[in-house]
Scaffold this motif. Structure first.
Motif, PDB file in Angstrom:
ATOM      1  N   ALA A  70       0.940  -1.550  -0.218  1.00 40.18           N
ATOM      2  CA  ALA A  70       0.489  -0.402   0.274  1.00 40.18           C
ATOM      3  C   ALA A  70       0.973   1.419  -0.189  1.00 40.18           C
ATOM      4  O   ALA A  70       1.695   0.926   0.960  1.00 40.18           O
ATOM      5  CB  ALA A  70      -1.148   0.281   1.165  1.00 40.18           C
ATOM      6  N   THR A  79       0.044   6.670   3.130  1.00 39.11           N
ATOM      7  CA  THR A  79      -1.843   7.809   2.317  1.00 39.11           C
ATOM      8  C   THR A  79      -0.551   9.486   3.182  1.00 39.11           C
ATOM      9  O   THR A  79      -0.021   9.147   3.913  1.00 39.11           O
ATOM     10  CB  THR A  79      -2.211   7.657   4.165  1.00 39.11           C
ATOM     11  OG1 THR A  79      -3.083   6.423   4.487  1.00 39.11           O
ATOM     12  CG2 THR A  79      -3.414   8.503   4.149  1.00 39.11           C
ATOM     13  N   ILE A 101      -4.381  13.855  -8.257  1.00 42.58           N
ATOM     14  CA  ILE A 101      -3.227  12.961  -8.670  1.00 42.58           C
ATOM     15  C   ILE A 101      -2.718  13.527  -9.841  1.00 42.58           C
ATOM     16  O   ILE A 101      -3.300  14.640 -10.757  1.00 42.58           O
ATOM     17  CB  ILE A 101      -3.666  11.683  -9.006  1.00 42.58           C
ATOM     18  CG1 ILE A 101      -4.662  11.658  -7.536  1.00 42.58           C
ATOM     19  CG2 ILE A 101      -2.806  10.798  -9.409  1.00 42.58           C
ATOM     20  CD1 ILE A 101      -5.591  10.166  -7.714  1.00 42.58           C
ATOM     21  N   TRP A 141       2.284   6.071  -7.699  1.00 43.10           N
ATOM     22  CA  TRP A 141       2.741   6.550  -5.985  1.00 43.10           C
ATOM     23  C   TRP A 141       4.025   6.788  -6.061  1.00 43.10           C
ATOM     24  O   TRP A 141       4.484   8.012  -5.765  1.00 43.10           O
ATOM     25  CB  TRP A 141       1.681   6.145  -5.520  1.00 43.10           C
ATOM     26  CG  TRP A 141       2.532   4.956  -4.924  1.00 43.10           C
ATOM     27  CD1 TRP A 141       1.996   3.882  -5.285  1.00 43.10           C
ATOM     28  CD2 TRP A 141       3.145   4.348  -3.494  1.00 43.10           C
ATOM     29  NE1 TRP A 141       2.687   2.779  -3.949  1.00 43.10           N
ATOM     30  CE2 TRP A 141       3.165   3.028  -3.431  1.00 43.10           C
ATOM     31  CE3 TRP A 141       4.420   5.977  -2.833  1.00 43.10           C
ATOM     32  CZ2 TRP A 141       3.968   2.766  -2.417  1.00 43.10           C
ATOM     33  CZ3 TRP A 141       4.922   4.635  -2.089  1.00 43.10           C
ATOM     34  CH2 TRP A 141       5.329   3.627  -1.890  1.00 43.10           C
ATOM     35  N   PRO A 166      -7.111  -0.865   1.772  1.00 40.23           N
ATOM     36  CA  PRO A 166      -6.064   1.365   1.017  1.00 40.23           C
ATOM     37  C   PRO A 166      -5.340   0.408  -0.238  1.00 40.23           C
ATOM     38  O   PRO A 166      -5.717   1.750  -0.389  1.00 40.23           O
ATOM     39  CB  PRO A 166      -4.911   0.815   2.636  1.00 40.23           C
ATOM     40  CG  PRO A 166      -5.850  -0.193   3.633  1.00 40.23           C
ATOM     41  CD  PRO A 166      -6.095  -0.807   3.144  1.00 40.23           C
ATOM     42  N   THR A 167      -5.198  -0.180   0.173  1.00 38.60           N
ATOM     43  CA  THR A 167      -3.768  -0.085  -2.019  1.00 38.60           C
ATOM     44  C   THR A 167      -5.286  -0.488  -2.812  1.00 38.60           C
ATOM     45  O   THR A 167      -4.719   0.328  -4.114  1.00 38.60           O
ATOM     46  CB  THR A 167      -3.318  -1.516  -1.114  1.00 38.60           C
ATOM     47  OG1 THR A 167      -2.645  -1.365  -0.470  1.00 38.60           O
ATOM     48  CG2 THR A 167      -2.228  -1.687  -3.126  1.00 38.60           C
ATOM     49  N   ARG A 188      -8.266   1.087  -2.701  1.00 39.65           N
ATOM     50  CA  ARG A 188      -9.190   2.142  -2.517  1.00 39.65           C
ATOM     51  C   ARG A 188      -7.856   3.163  -3.630  1.00 39.65           C
ATOM     52  O   ARG A 188      -8.305   3.884  -3.931  1.00 39.65           O
ATOM     53  CB  ARG A 188      -9.401   3.129  -1.102  1.00 39.65           C
ATOM     54  CG  ARG A 188      -9.487   4.032  -1.252  1.00 39.65           C
ATOM     55  CD  ARG A 188     -10.552   4.219   0.608  1.00 39.65           C
ATOM     56  NE  ARG A 188      -9.391   4.300   1.038  1.00 39.65           N
ATOM     57  CZ  ARG A 188      -9.096   3.198   2.043  1.00 39.65           C
ATOM     58  NH1 ARG A 188      -9.603   2.526   1.691  1.00 39.65           N
ATOM     59  NH2 ARG A 188      -7.905   3.765   3.398  1.00 39.65           N
ATOM     60  N   ASP A 189      -6.651   3.390  -3.012  1.00 36.84           N
ATOM     61  CA  ASP A 189      -5.383   4.115  -3.272  1.00 36.84           C
ATOM     62  C   ASP A 189      -5.304   3.586  -4.776  1.00 36.84           C
ATOM     63  O   ASP A 189      -4.931   4.809  -6.026  1.00 36.84           O
ATOM     64  CB  ASP A 189      -4.262   4.220  -2.712  1.00 36.84           C
ATOM     65  CG  ASP A 189      -3.698   5.045  -3.652  1.00 36.84           C
ATOM     66  OD1 ASP A 189      -3.733   6.140  -2.639  1.00 36.84           O
ATOM     67  OD2 ASP A 189      -2.605   4.841  -3.969  1.00 36.84           O
ATOM     68  N   TYR A 190      -4.944   2.477  -5.430  1.00 37.29           N
ATOM     69  CA  TYR A 190      -5.170   2.543  -6.679  1.00 37.29           C
ATOM     70  C   TYR A 190      -6.201   2.928  -7.202  1.00 37.29           C
ATOM     71  O   TYR A 190      -6.149   3.230  -8.395  1.00 37.29           O
ATOM     72  CB  TYR A 190      -4.607   0.377  -7.375  1.00 37.29           C
ATOM     73  CG  TYR A 190      -4.543   0.461  -8.120  1.00 37.29           C
ATOM     74  CD1 TYR A 190      -3.221  -0.021  -8.832  1.00 37.29           C
ATOM     75  CD2 TYR A 190      -6.081  -0.047  -9.272  1.00 37.29           C
ATOM     76  CE1 TYR A 190      -2.611  -0.238 -10.022  1.00 37.29           C
ATOM     77  CE2 TYR A 190      -5.298  -0.073 -10.206  1.00 37.29           C
ATOM     78  CZ  TYR A 190      -3.839  -0.101 -11.288  1.00 37.29           C
ATOM     79  OH  TYR A 190      -4.008  -0.755 -12.303  1.00 37.29           O
ATOM     80  N   ARG A 211      -8.691   5.141  -7.123  1.00 35.54           N
ATOM     81  CA  ARG A 211      -8.385   6.480  -6.783  1.00 35.54           C
ATOM     82  C   ARG A 211      -7.317   7.046  -8.370  1.00 35.54           C
ATOM     83  O   ARG A 211      -7.501   8.311  -8.173  1.00 35.54           O
ATOM     84  CB  ARG A 211      -8.197   6.950  -5.501  1.00 35.54           C
ATOM     85  CG  ARG A 211      -7.855   8.683  -5.318  1.00 35.54           C
ATOM     86  CD  ARG A 211      -7.247   8.899  -3.923  1.00 35.54           C
ATOM     87  NE  ARG A 211      -5.868   9.220  -3.590  1.00 35.54           N
ATOM     88  CZ  ARG A 211      -5.337   9.518  -3.915  1.00 35.54           C
ATOM     89  NH1 ARG A 211      -5.494  11.005  -4.617  1.00 35.54           N
ATOM     90  NH2 ARG A 211      -4.742   8.972  -3.718  1.00 35.54           N
ATOM     91  N   ARG A 212      -6.225   6.886  -7.526  1.00 37.89           N
ATOM     92  CA  ARG A 212      -5.130   7.208  -8.660  1.00 37.89           C
ATOM     93  C   ARG A 212      -5.443   6.164 -10.478  1.00 37.89           C
ATOM     94  O   ARG A 212      -5.792   7.414 -11.031  1.00 37.89           O
ATOM     95  CB  ARG A 212      -4.100   6.505  -8.627  1.00 37.89           C
ATOM     96  CG  ARG A 212      -2.634   6.867  -7.800  1.00 37.89           C
ATOM     97  CD  ARG A 212      -1.849   6.513  -7.782  1.00 37.89           C
ATOM     98  NE  ARG A 212      -1.090   6.490  -8.338  1.00 37.89           N
ATOM     99  CZ  ARG A 212      -0.099   8.195  -8.875  1.00 37.89           C
ATOM    100  NH1 ARG A 212      -0.464   8.119  -7.646  1.00 37.89           N
ATOM    101  NH2 ARG A 212      -0.129   7.914 -10.126  1.00 37.89           N
TER     102      ARG A 212
END
Length: 271
Positions: A37, A40, A46, A100, A240-241, A243-245, A247-248
């Protein structure tokens, strides 16, 4: 200068997946699948950065992506047209080729090609390494599942479906040593056209997994499937991983749509 280079390389290696060195066939439980992940950080901004060379590759591969989408999409299940499925593929490819870590530490961009080549060479070494390989950022172990037509389900069982990766020359029955298999698969998924075909087949697995489990299907579903092997929106939001992926990846959707907005009639007829 030397200290700076050491720092850059050290940062580049943060979050690198651990290789699997396998003389015998490892179990799925012992084979790491999840990616590390990102840290944060506040703010939704982005940078939808695309290297000029990769942008040119994507333009050259438009017909290949469209053809692969047509082979592996299930419109009646996905609710997507083949072009929309192709947009999902392009979104993932753009996202996979600017991580990221590179955004947080721009100096890493100059060593990313080295980092990618190092992972590829480790897999090709015959030691059984299981690093992700670009441009689709697939692990050989996942590609092997694709070739076997295996779709792991949330309850731990395995759905088996007929899958064919266009252009692949690998016959799984000819490999008793996973080290040799992973090297052969790495050679294929390092090639742009074959990587795209593997990616499309992997997203087909995501569609089938979501359909079997009764989960809604969207580009977010397929992005999370490719990244973390999950399709449940509740699980995606809690991871978290993933979700961020997602988002990106959202930053690249407009670029992916634009890639096919100017697709010529000849390209569409060739699909």
């Amino acid at each position: 200068m030397r200290r700076f280079l050491v720092l850059v390389i050290a940062l580049c290696l943060i979050g690198v997946d651990h290789a699997v060195l396998a003389g015998s066939l490892p179990t799925r439980a012992t084979m790491p699948q999840a990616r590390t992940a990102p840290p944060t950080r506040p703010g939704p901004t982005i940078e939808a950065y695309v290297r000029p060379a990769f942008a040119a590759r994507m333009r050259r591969l438009r017909s290949t992506i469209l053809a692969a989408a047509a082979r592996h999409n299930h419109p009646q299940l996905s609710g997507m047209s083949d072009r929309e499925f192709a947009v999902v593929m392009a979104t993932i490819l753009y996202n996979e080729n600017f991580g990221w870590a590179e955004e947080l530490a721009p100096p890493l961009r100059m060593v990313t090609p080295w980092y990618q080549a190092a992972q590829q060479q480790a897999n090709l070494s015959g030691m059984g390494a299981n690093f992700s390989v670009w441009p689709a950022n697939l692990r050989p172990s996942v590609a092997a599942e694709i070739l076997a037509g295996e779709v792991p389900l949330a309850d731990g069982s395995m759905l088996r479906v007929p899958l064919r990766v266009e252009g692949s020359q690998i016959d799984l029955t000819q490999y008793s040593d996973r080290r040799a298999l992973f090297a052969a698969i790495t050679a294929e998924i390092s090639t742009d056209e074959l990587a795209i075909n593997y990616l499309a087949a992997n997203l087909e697995r995501g569609i089938l997994r979501a359909a079997v489990e009764g989960q809604p299907i969207s580009w977010r579903t397929l992005a999370a499937w490719h990244n973390q092997g999950i399709v449940d929106p509740v699980v995606i939001r809690a991871n978290p991983t993933a979700r961020d992926y997602v988002r990106r990846a959202s930053a690249y959707v407009p670029l992916a749509r634009a890639l096919f907005a100017t697709t010529g009639r000849a390209e569409m007829q060739a699909v």
